[in-house]
Motif scaffolding. Structure first.
Motif, PDB file in Angstrom:
ATOM      1  N   ARG A 117       0.821  -1.210   0.000  1.00 33.33           N
ATOM      2  CA  ARG A 117       0.000   0.000   0.000  1.00 33.33           C
ATOM      3  C   ARG A 117       0.857   1.262   0.000  1.00 33.33           C
ATOM      4  NH1 ARG A 117      -4.723  -1.646   4.414  1.00 33.33           N
ATOM      5  NH2 ARG A 117      -5.975  -2.920   2.968  1.00 33.33           N
ATOM      6  N   ALA A 118       1.929   1.253   0.772  1.00 32.29           N
ATOM      7  CA  ALA A 118       2.794   2.431   0.821  1.00 32.29           C
ATOM      8  C   ALA A 118       3.399   2.735  -0.544  1.00 32.29           C
ATOM      9  CB  ALA A 118       3.892   2.227   1.857  1.00 32.29           C
ATOM     10  N   LEU A 119       3.678   1.695  -1.313  1.00 36.08           N
ATOM     11  CA  LEU A 119       4.313   1.880  -2.608  1.00 36.08           C
ATOM     12  C   LEU A 119       3.330   2.105  -3.748  1.00 36.08           C
ATOM     13  CD1 LEU A 119       7.056  -0.896  -2.333  1.00 36.08           C
ATOM     14  CD2 LEU A 119       7.353   1.572  -2.036  1.00 36.08           C
ATOM     15  N   SER A 120       2.049   1.781  -3.527  1.00 46.23           N
ATOM     16  CA  SER A 120       1.126   1.833  -4.663  1.00 46.23           C
ATOM     17  C   SER A 120      -0.195   2.544  -4.414  1.00 46.23           C
ATOM     18  CB  SER A 120       0.816   0.405  -5.128  1.00 46.23           C
ATOM     19  OG  SER A 120       0.112  -0.310  -4.120  1.00 46.23           O
ATOM     20  N   ARG A 121      -0.578   2.763  -3.163  1.00 46.68           N
ATOM     21  CA  ARG A 121      -1.889   3.322  -2.870  1.00 46.68           C
ATOM     22  C   ARG A 121      -1.781   4.389  -1.784  1.00 46.68           C
ATOM     23  NH1 ARG A 121      -2.744   1.667  -7.043  1.00 46.68           N
ATOM     24  NH2 ARG A 121      -4.193   0.031  -7.711  1.00 46.68           N
ATOM     25  N   ALA A 122      -1.565   5.633  -2.220  1.00 45.33           N
ATOM     26  CA  ALA A 122      -1.397   6.728  -1.262  1.00 45.33           C
ATOM     27  C   ALA A 122      -2.600   6.875  -0.345  1.00 45.33           C
ATOM     28  CB  ALA A 122      -1.145   8.037  -2.006  1.00 45.33           C
TER      29      ALA A 122
END
Length: 211
Positions: free
Chosen positions: A196-201
């Motif tokens: 999530r941290a890398l793909s879904r702000a």
């Protein structure tokens, strides 16, 4: 010879160049960007990533080599607070390494690096080393990866502390550090948090710090 050894030597040479920058000497007694570290102490800690390799090469293995994840799981400083003795000792070690001032620190770091280059290139690919400050062993290449990560992270810390650009290291130096930090972050926070941290702000956790 394993590639990680050349990558470590490249990063270590960059660290010596950073330590030699006059901006570091000019800010020597000031607080650094890291809580409770002075610039001197942080510079000393960065230099220790070179100083520690020689003594480690001289240490006999203490049992079979641990995987890196287990190494970090056993290291108290990873999850301990700033006031824990493990972290106090790290800061104290940095200050001690820098006690004679910036010029002697750079001189020693360069001399150690000059000696390490042929020594590392002569070691067998499967070399296992004991850690002088711990009760376990790592492969030499895994140990050097831990030092490589420390150099990359703390070079950024030191540059930020003295107001100069972070050293521009080659991509092949950065890649294994990012891989290690990502694996440690997954171990600490779980895969969903990291994804999530890398793909879904909109669903990203507050932190996925590896440490």
């Amino acid at each position: 010879m394993a590639e990680i050894r050349e990558l470590y030597l490249t990063a270590a040479a960059s660290a010596v160049t950073l330590l030699r920058d006059q901006a570091v000497a000019a800010a020597w007694a000031k607080p650094s960007a890291l809580t409770e570290f002075s610039v001197a102490g942080l510079a000393g800690h960065l230099a220790q990533q070179i100083f520690r390799v020689g003594p480690t090469l001289a240490t006999e293995p203490n049992g079979p080599a641990l995987p890196l994840r287990e190494h970090y799981a056993r290291s108290a400083w990873v999850t301990a607070g700033l006031g824990h003795e493990s972290n106090v000792s790290i800061r104290r070690g940095g200050e001690d390494a820098a006690a004679e001032g910036p010029d002697p620190l750079v001189t020693r770091a360069q001399a150690d690096l000059d000696a390490l280059a042929p020594a590392l290139r002569a070691e067998p690919a499967d070399r296992v080393v004991g850690l002088p400050w711990a009760q376990w062993s790592l492969t030499l290449d895994d140990f050097l990866l831990t030092r490589l990560m420390e150099i990359v992270v703390h070079s950024d810390d030191l540059a930020a502390s003295v107001g100069i650009p972070t050293p521009d290291l080659p991509q092949d130096v950065i890649d294994p550090v990012v891989d290690l930090l990502a694996r440690l972050a997954v171990h600490r926070h779980g895969p969903t948090a990291v994804i999530r941290a890398l793909s879904r702000a909109e669903r990203a956790p507050a932190t996925i710090s590896a440490f």
